[in-house]
Write a protein that holds these residues in place. Structure first.
Motif, PDB file in Angstrom:
ATOM      1  N   THR A  83      24.946  64.561 118.047  1.00 32.93           N
ATOM      2  CA  THR A  83      24.462  64.718 116.674  1.00 32.93           C
ATOM      3  C   THR A  83      24.520  66.159 116.209  1.00 32.93           C
ATOM      4  O   THR A  83      24.860  66.443 115.050  1.00 32.93           O
ATOM      5  CB  THR A  83      23.021  64.195 116.563  1.00 32.93           C
ATOM      6  OG1 THR A  83      22.990  62.808 116.925  1.00 32.93           O
ATOM      7  CG2 THR A  83      22.497  64.349 115.148  1.00 32.93           C
ATOM      8  N   GLU A  84      24.212  67.092 117.099  1.00 29.89           N
ATOM      9  CA  GLU A  84      24.209  68.505 116.729  1.00 29.89           C
ATOM     10  C   GLU A  84      25.593  68.949 116.232  1.00 29.89           C
ATOM     11  O   GLU A  84      25.719  69.600 115.192  1.00 29.89           O
ATOM     12  CB  GLU A  84      23.797  69.344 117.942  1.00 29.89           C
ATOM     13  CG  GLU A  84      23.715  70.826 117.673  1.00 29.89           C
ATOM     14  CD  GLU A  84      22.581  71.200 116.755  1.00 29.89           C
ATOM     15  OE1 GLU A  84      22.736  72.193 116.014  1.00 29.89           O
ATOM     16  OE2 GLU A  84      21.557  70.508 116.757  1.00 29.89           O
ATOM     17  N   SER A  85      26.646  68.587 116.963  1.00 28.87           N
ATOM     18  CA  SER A  85      28.001  68.970 116.569  1.00 28.87           C
ATOM     19  C   SER A  85      28.472  68.204 115.337  1.00 28.87           C
ATOM     20  O   SER A  85      29.221  68.741 114.517  1.00 28.87           O
ATOM     21  CB  SER A  85      28.974  68.740 117.728  1.00 28.87           C
ATOM     22  OG  SER A  85      28.765  69.688 118.754  1.00 28.87           O
ATOM     23  N   MET A  86      28.047  66.948 115.219  1.00 25.07           N
ATOM     24  CA  MET A  86      28.416  66.172 114.026  1.00 25.07           C
ATOM     25  C   MET A  86      27.804  66.779 112.770  1.00 25.07           C
ATOM     26  O   MET A  86      28.435  66.818 111.714  1.00 25.07           O
ATOM     27  CB  MET A  86      27.979  64.723 114.192  1.00 25.07           C
ATOM     28  CG  MET A  86      28.703  63.976 115.286  1.00 25.07           C
ATOM     29  SD  MET A  86      28.117  62.275 115.446  1.00 25.07           S
ATOM     30  CE  MET A  86      28.839  61.838 117.040  1.00 25.07           C
ATOM     31  N   ASP A  87      26.572  67.259 112.884  1.00 27.91           N
ATOM     32  CA  ASP A  87      25.931  67.909 111.740  1.00 27.91           C
ATOM     33  C   ASP A  87      26.675  69.200 111.399  1.00 27.91           C
ATOM     34  O   ASP A  87      26.881  69.519 110.223  1.00 27.91           O
ATOM     35  CB  ASP A  87      24.469  68.213 112.075  1.00 27.91           C
ATOM     36  CG  ASP A  87      23.715  68.787 110.881  1.00 27.91           C
ATOM     37  OD1 ASP A  87      23.682  68.128 109.824  1.00 27.91           O
ATOM     38  OD2 ASP A  87      23.174  69.907 110.992  1.00 27.91           O
ATOM     39  N   TRP A  88      27.091  69.948 112.418  1.00 26.06           N
ATOM     40  CA  TRP A  88      27.852  71.179 112.198  1.00 26.06           C
ATOM     41  C   TRP A  88      29.197  70.881 111.551  1.00 26.06           C
ATOM     42  O   TRP A  88      29.623  71.588 110.637  1.00 26.06           O
ATOM     43  CB  TRP A  88      28.027  71.912 113.516  1.00 26.06           C
ATOM     44  CG  TRP A  88      28.965  73.083 113.501  1.00 26.06           C
ATOM     45  CD1 TRP A  88      29.974  73.333 114.376  1.00 26.06           C
ATOM     46  CD2 TRP A  88      28.984  74.182 112.576  1.00 26.06           C
ATOM     47  NE1 TRP A  88      30.617  74.503 114.067  1.00 26.06           N
ATOM     48  CE2 TRP A  88      30.034  75.057 112.962  1.00 26.06           C
ATOM     49  CE3 TRP A  88      28.226  74.504 111.457  1.00 26.06           C
ATOM     50  CZ2 TRP A  88      30.338  76.219 112.278  1.00 26.06           C
ATOM     51  CZ3 TRP A  88      28.539  75.679 110.756  1.00 26.06           C
ATOM     52  CH2 TRP A  88      29.575  76.516 111.165  1.00 26.06           C
ATOM     53  N   ALA A  89      29.870  69.825 111.978  1.00 19.97           N
ATOM     54  CA  ALA A  89      31.150  69.454 111.371  1.00 19.97           C
ATOM     55  C   ALA A  89      30.974  69.146 109.891  1.00 19.97           C
ATOM     56  O   ALA A  89      31.814  69.509 109.060  1.00 19.97           O
ATOM     57  CB  ALA A  89      31.747  68.248 112.101  1.00 19.97           C
ATOM     58  N   SER A  90      29.872  68.486 109.551  1.00 18.56           N
ATOM     59  CA  SER A  90      29.582  68.195 108.150  1.00 18.56           C
ATOM     60  C   SER A  90      29.363  69.484 107.356  1.00 18.56           C
ATOM     61  O   SER A  90      29.824  69.616 106.210  1.00 18.56           O
ATOM     62  CB  SER A  90      28.345  67.302 108.053  1.00 18.56           C
ATOM     63  OG  SER A  90      28.009  67.042 106.709  1.00 18.56           O
ATOM     64  N   MET A  91      28.672  70.451 107.964  1.00 19.07           N
ATOM     65  CA  MET A  91      28.454  71.747 107.295  1.00 19.07           C
ATOM     66  C   MET A  91      29.775  72.478 107.064  1.00 19.07           C
ATOM     67  O   MET A  91      29.987  73.096 106.009  1.00 19.07           O
ATOM     68  CB  MET A  91      27.506  72.601 108.135  1.00 19.07           C
ATOM     69  CG  MET A  91      26.087  72.059 108.230  1.00 19.07           C
ATOM     70  SD  MET A  91      25.102  72.925 109.494  1.00 19.07           S
ATOM     71  CE  MET A  91      25.054  74.588 108.836  1.00 19.07           C
ATOM     72  N   VAL A  92      30.671  72.425 108.057  1.00 23.81           N
ATOM     73  CA  VAL A  92      31.969  73.083 107.928  1.00 23.81           C
ATOM     74  C   VAL A  92      32.781  72.441 106.804  1.00 23.81           C
ATOM     75  O   VAL A  92      33.390  73.132 105.974  1.00 23.81           O
ATOM     76  CB  VAL A  92      32.745  73.027 109.255  1.00 23.81           C
ATOM     77  CG1 VAL A  92      34.173  73.530 109.067  1.00 23.81           C
ATOM     78  CG2 VAL A  92      32.035  73.853 110.324  1.00 23.81           C
TER      79      VAL A  92
END
Length: 408
Positions: A175-184
């Motif tokens: 989830t942490e990386s998925m949230d970061w991908a959304s931010m990018v």
């Protein structure tokens, strides 16, 4: 009349500034009303000033009727003062523009007429200021032209003029990386909007809890690929996780690929219908009219290469298929370009070719705040502005560095 101005007003007027060395040599720090040095200096100055008036009666129009200049402003210098600098004026308040407005006659230089000298000097100063202001406009035009030529040099790649697809994929980390991908992805949407480009979501696979697993957007506009190609690589985030109840620091990764849209006349790969497998499924997302009730989403697989492309953004299956075909075409063209002499290979990698150990940029939100490009060492201390789409300085820094390396 200002002592500073009168220094330039001919042979006779120069006598006015021949201040006794016993005054000029006094250290500024000692010029206080509370010490004997100051009193001695004042006495010398008063004696000199009265003697000068007697010897130079021709200057009576200047000196008589005007207060004696204070000792602390001799020759235009105000000792022991922290006042801000102002426009130079005479002791009776005249400025360059004021002297010009009086329209005093200018006579031969041999004449000792202070008004003539003052008027001549003022007009020269006025002309110099005017010439400099024309010069400034010329410099501004040159600067703009140089900037345009610089951009032409930076965006001179074969496909830099093209529109492009930007793909973002979450790395390991749940989830942490998925949230970061959304931010990018949001960062690139905001950047494209700042540039005046058209932005459309082509494909998006949401995460189970938050963020996205992957997503693709289409960026329409001149030189979109030329700018965006500098973003290819792995982007690293360090922050206190909003999904960690213990408020621990987490590191997340997201991979970015940028693919030029070459257009029908520039495609390098002919796609045969017999090489395609087309799967239809129901769209995901929050719902809406006909979105989740029909099998409008399309996934296309190119069997010889195994490359896939999907689209579920449109309500129409026909439109989703057309968008997926455009993405597939671009990916196949990209693969062909990499195979043929690796044209722009460093900018047109696919996501599967990106190494997780080769991050190009770090975004640190804790314990300090900074965004740093590891390729150019360019960094800023305001990550919020970067995440809101302020990427141009990073992009131009990378393009300029790349151009220098090419020239070497």
């Amino acid at each position: 009349m200002s002592f500073l101005l009168l220094k330039t007003l001919g042979k006779r007027s120069k006598q006015l500034c021949r201040i006794p060395t016993r005054i000029c040599s006094c250290p500024f720090s000692s010029l206080s009303s509370n010490n004997s040095t100051s009193h001695n200096c004042l006495s010398i100055f008063n004696s000199w000033y009265n003697s000068f008036k007697r010897r130079n009666k021709g200057f009576s129009s200047i000196l008589n009727g005007s207060p004696k200049p204070p000792f602390d402003s001799i020759c235009g210098v105000r000792f022991l003062s922290s006042e801000a600098a102002v426009e130079p004026t005479t002791t009776d308040g005249l400025t360059v523009e004021g002297i010009i407005a009086k329209n005093w006659n200018i006579v031969d230089e041999s004449e000792n007429d202070w008004k003539s000298h003052a008027s001549s000097i003022a007009q020269s100063i006025h002309l110099i200021k005017k010439r400099l202001k024309e010069s400034v406009k010329a410099l501004l035009r040159i600067r703009r032209n140089v900037k345009e030529k610089e951009l032409e040099a930076l965006l001179s790649g074969e496909h830099d003029y093209c529109s492009c697809f930007i793909e973002v994929q979450a790395g390991a980390g749940g989830t942490e990386s998925m949230d970061w991908a959304s931010m990018v992805m949001q960062m690139y949407k905001l950047w494209a909007q700042r540039k005046g480009y058209g932005v459309a979501v082509v494909d998006e696979m949401p995460g189970e809890i938050a963020g996205i697993k992957r997503a693709t957007i289409k960026v329409d506009g001149e030189n979109a690929f030329g700018y965006a190609k500098s973003e290819v690589g792995v982007h690293r985030l360090v922050r206190i996780s909003p999904f960690d109840s213990a408020k621990r620091r987490h590191t997340s990764f997201a991979a970015v690929a940028v693919i030029p849209i070459l257009g029908d006349g520039s495609t390098r790969v002919q796609i045969n219908e017999s090489d395609l497998r087309i799967d239809r499924f129901r769209s995901g997302g929050a719902g809406g009219q006909s979105v989740n009730t029909t099998e409008s989403a399309v996934r296309i697989t190119h069997i010889p290469t195994g490359i896939t492309a999907s689209c579920q953004n449109e309500r129409s299956q026909h439109l989703n298929k057309a968008s997926a075909m455009a993405v597939l075409q671009s990916r196949l063209d990209q693969l062909e370009m990499a195979r043929q002499a690796q044209v722009n290979a460093q900018h047109t990698q696919s996501l599967t070719e990106i190494s997780w150990g080769n991050q190009i940029r770090s975004y640190v939100l804790h314990p300090y705040r900074m965004v740093k490009d590891l390729r150019t060492n360019y960094e800023v201390s305001d990550p919020d502005s970067v995440l809101e789409g302020d990427l141009d300085d990073f992009i131009l820094s990378f393009l300029s560095t790349s151009l220098d390396k090419d020239e070497e």
